[in-house]
Motif scaffolding. Structure first.
Motif, PDB file in Angstrom:
ATOM      1  N   ASN A  57      90.196  25.807  -5.519  1.00 51.49           N
ATOM      2  CA  ASN A  57      89.818  27.163  -5.971  1.00 51.49           C
ATOM      3  C   ASN A  57      91.024  27.850  -6.601  1.00 51.49           C
ATOM      4  OD1 ASN A  57      91.261  28.715  -3.760  1.00 51.49           O
ATOM      5  ND2 ASN A  57      89.905  27.416  -2.556  1.00 51.49           N
ATOM      6  N   GLY A  58      90.790  28.995  -7.205  1.00 54.16           N
ATOM      7  CA  GLY A  58      91.858  29.704  -7.911  1.00 54.16           C
ATOM      8  C   GLY A  58      92.915  30.291  -6.986  1.00 54.16           C
ATOM      9  N   ALA A 164      92.971  33.436 -13.762  1.00 52.51           N
ATOM     10  CA  ALA A 164      91.675  33.212 -13.111  1.00 52.51           C
ATOM     11  C   ALA A 164      90.528  33.752 -13.965  1.00 52.51           C
ATOM     12  CB  ALA A 164      91.656  33.861 -11.733  1.00 52.51           C
ATOM     13  N   GLN A 165      90.778  34.920 -14.604  1.00 53.44           N
ATOM     14  CA  GLN A 165      89.745  35.537 -15.448  1.00 53.44           C
ATOM     15  C   GLN A 165      90.026  35.311 -16.928  1.00 53.44           C
ATOM     16  OE1 GLN A 165      89.418  39.732 -14.483  1.00 53.44           O
ATOM     17  NE2 GLN A 165      89.515  39.349 -12.280  1.00 53.44           N
ATOM     18  N   GLY A 166      91.105  34.601 -17.228  1.00 53.83           N
ATOM     19  CA  GLY A 166      91.614  34.634 -18.597  1.00 53.83           C
ATOM     20  C   GLY A 166      91.258  33.470 -19.488  1.00 53.83           C
ATOM     21  N   PHE A 167      90.657  32.405 -18.922  1.00 52.61           N
ATOM     22  CA  PHE A 167      90.440  31.194 -19.719  1.00 52.61           C
ATOM     23  C   PHE A 167      89.680  31.540 -21.007  1.00 52.61           C
ATOM     24  CE2 PHE A 167      89.031  26.860 -20.703  1.00 52.61           C
ATOM     25  CZ  PHE A 167      90.218  26.195 -20.501  1.00 52.61           C
ATOM     26  N   VAL A 185      94.030  28.878 -12.951  1.00 50.37           N
ATOM     27  CA  VAL A 185      92.712  29.347 -13.365  1.00 50.37           C
ATOM     28  C   VAL A 185      91.749  29.166 -12.192  1.00 50.37           C
ATOM     29  CG1 VAL A 185      91.880  27.144 -14.327  1.00 50.37           C
ATOM     30  CG2 VAL A 185      91.072  29.295 -15.296  1.00 50.37           C
ATOM     31  N   SER A 186      90.665  29.923 -12.205  1.00 47.75           N
ATOM     32  CA  SER A 186      89.605  29.784 -11.209  1.00 47.75           C
ATOM     33  C   SER A 186      88.325  29.355 -11.910  1.00 47.75           C
ATOM     34  CB  SER A 186      89.370  31.124 -10.505  1.00 47.75           C
ATOM     35  OG  SER A 186      88.116  31.110  -9.825  1.00 47.75           O
ATOM     36  N   PHE A 187      87.568  28.463 -11.271  1.00 50.28           N
ATOM     37  CA  PHE A 187      86.254  28.071 -11.798  1.00 50.28           C
ATOM     38  C   PHE A 187      85.127  28.644 -10.956  1.00 50.28           C
ATOM     39  CE2 PHE A 187      88.994  24.239 -12.877  1.00 50.28           C
ATOM     40  CZ  PHE A 187      89.217  24.644 -14.189  1.00 50.28           C
TER      41      PHE A 187
END
Ligand SMILES: *Cc1c(COP(=O)(O)O)cnc(C)c1O
Length: 374
Positions: A57-58, A164-167, A185-187
């Motif tokens: 996780n992120g 995390a929110q930036g991809f 990053v978070s998925f």
């Protein structure tokens, strides 16, 4: 109406998605299947980094980088006061101390001037050693890395990009997850690139750091899987999630373009009535959130209630600053800088539904409901 329409996304991607998940089920290679390595290669190429290491996780992604950098008790890590809790939780979890920094009113991102004051303040106080700054690419917009990296370099700090929110965002040709010394990053399903559960990844250009992070993520493994050379974690992305992300990544650019169209429509319809989000010159936002600012809390709550009455969901990201979180209220040393802008934003922000499947009709309906409520 959905705030982020994952059902519609699944309907559109269903044939490829069901085939990809089915292939993993047939193979029963549920952990470390070939899809994981394929995904890591594709993500590294997308972000323009040498390495991508997926993990559970992120939040783990942030912790794994801090551990690999040897951050711990006595270290100060600078984090924006206006972000999701995990951006600071990772710091506390490795035993270091988060120091909160104010944000910019127009971009919602870390304010470099406040960062400079916070670092100087910690140095003047003594006690803690400034080690790392964690800028967050909030709501899909990359932080001001030119200014932040210059300050970090001047004070010998490492930069960890919390994307995390930036991809999908970028700045002057450089993709999110490509800024700073390492990026995460978070998925989580609602993030710009989300899986069907929890997932995350770390990006770095350093050979040694990549090896160290991979070791920490898999029980501190050495070159032999049953030779554990350090105390690590069990933090892997499973094969089903990797297969899902491969399908989503193939559709990602098209989705980002569609989300951009919806956001542009909101801005065109709302910019004269409320404060709409600003994307500075040279930047591209992947619109993890579309956040407007109202006059004050009363007006914000009135608009949210009016939209809710028409079946339009909204969210408040974030209702309180990090330093006001219950977990931190009494447990942190006195903070060296104030964050009046973050405090103000908590009163005024309202996030509207935004996703690639928001049609022009739906976006117009939301914008008109905001205008009517005002
Ligand atoms: C979602 C999020 C995280 C944590 O990601 P998880 O995958 O939910 O652990 C960290 N930082 C920010 C800014 C986030 O929005």
């Amino acid at each position: 109406m959905e705030f982020r329409d994952l059902k519609q996304q699944y309907t559109v991607l269903k044939p490829q998605m069901d085939a990809a998940i089915g292939a993993v089920l047939e193979s029963t290679h549920f952990i470390s299947g070939p899809q994981v390595g394929q995904l890591e290669e594709k993500l590294a190429a997308y972000a323009g980094r040498k390495y991508c290491i997926t993990c559970a996780n992120g939040t783990d992604a942030l912790v794994l980088v801090l551990r690999a950098w040897g951050i711990g008790p006595g270290d100060a890590v600078f984090v924006p006061d206006f972000t999701f809790f995990a951006s600071a939780e990772c710091v506390s979890n490795v035993g270091a101390t988060p120091v909160f920094v104010d944000v910019d009113e127009t971009t919602f991102n870390m304010d470099p001037a406040s960062l400079r004051l916070a670092i100087e303040g910690v140095k003047a106080q003594g006690g803690l050693t400034p080690r790392v700054v964690i800028p967050v690419d909030l709501f899909g917009l990359p932080a001001d890395y030119d200014a932040i990296a210059a300050i970090a370099r001047a004070h010998g700090l490492l930069v960890l990009e919390d994307a995390a929110q930036g991809f999908g965002g970028h700045c002057n040709g450089k993709m999110a997850c490509g800024f700073g010394d390492a990026s995460t990053v978070s998925f989580f399903p609602a993030k710009p690139l989300g899986c069907y559960g929890d997932g995350g990844a770390i990006f770095t250009d350093s050979d040694e750091e990549a090896a160290l992070i991979r070791s920490f993520a898999v029980h501190g493994k050495g070159t032999d899987k049953y030779d554990n050379v350090r105390i690590g974690y069990n933090s892997r992305l499973d094969t089903v999630q990797a297969a899902i992300l491969l399908v989503k990544l193939a559709a990602f650019d098209e989705e980002v373009a569609a989300t951009y169209r919806a956001a542009s429509q909101y801005t065109a319809l709302l910019k004269d009535a409320v404060k709409t989000p600003v994307v500075p010159k040279g930047y591209f936002c992947s619109w993890a959130q579309y956040t407007i600012q109202l006059k004050d809390a009363a007006q914000r709550d009135k608009v949210a209630a009016a939209l809710k009455a028409q079946g339009i969901p909204t969210n408040i990201y974030y209702p309180r600053t990090m330093r006001r979180q219950t977990a931190y209220k009494d447990s942190l040393p006195a903070q060296v800088v104030h964050s009046p802008t973050a405090e103000k934003l908590c009163e005024r922000v309202l996030a509207l539904p935004i996703h690639p499947y928001l049609t022009p009709e739906l976006a117009a309906m939301v914008a008109n409901a905001v205008l009517a409520a005002l």
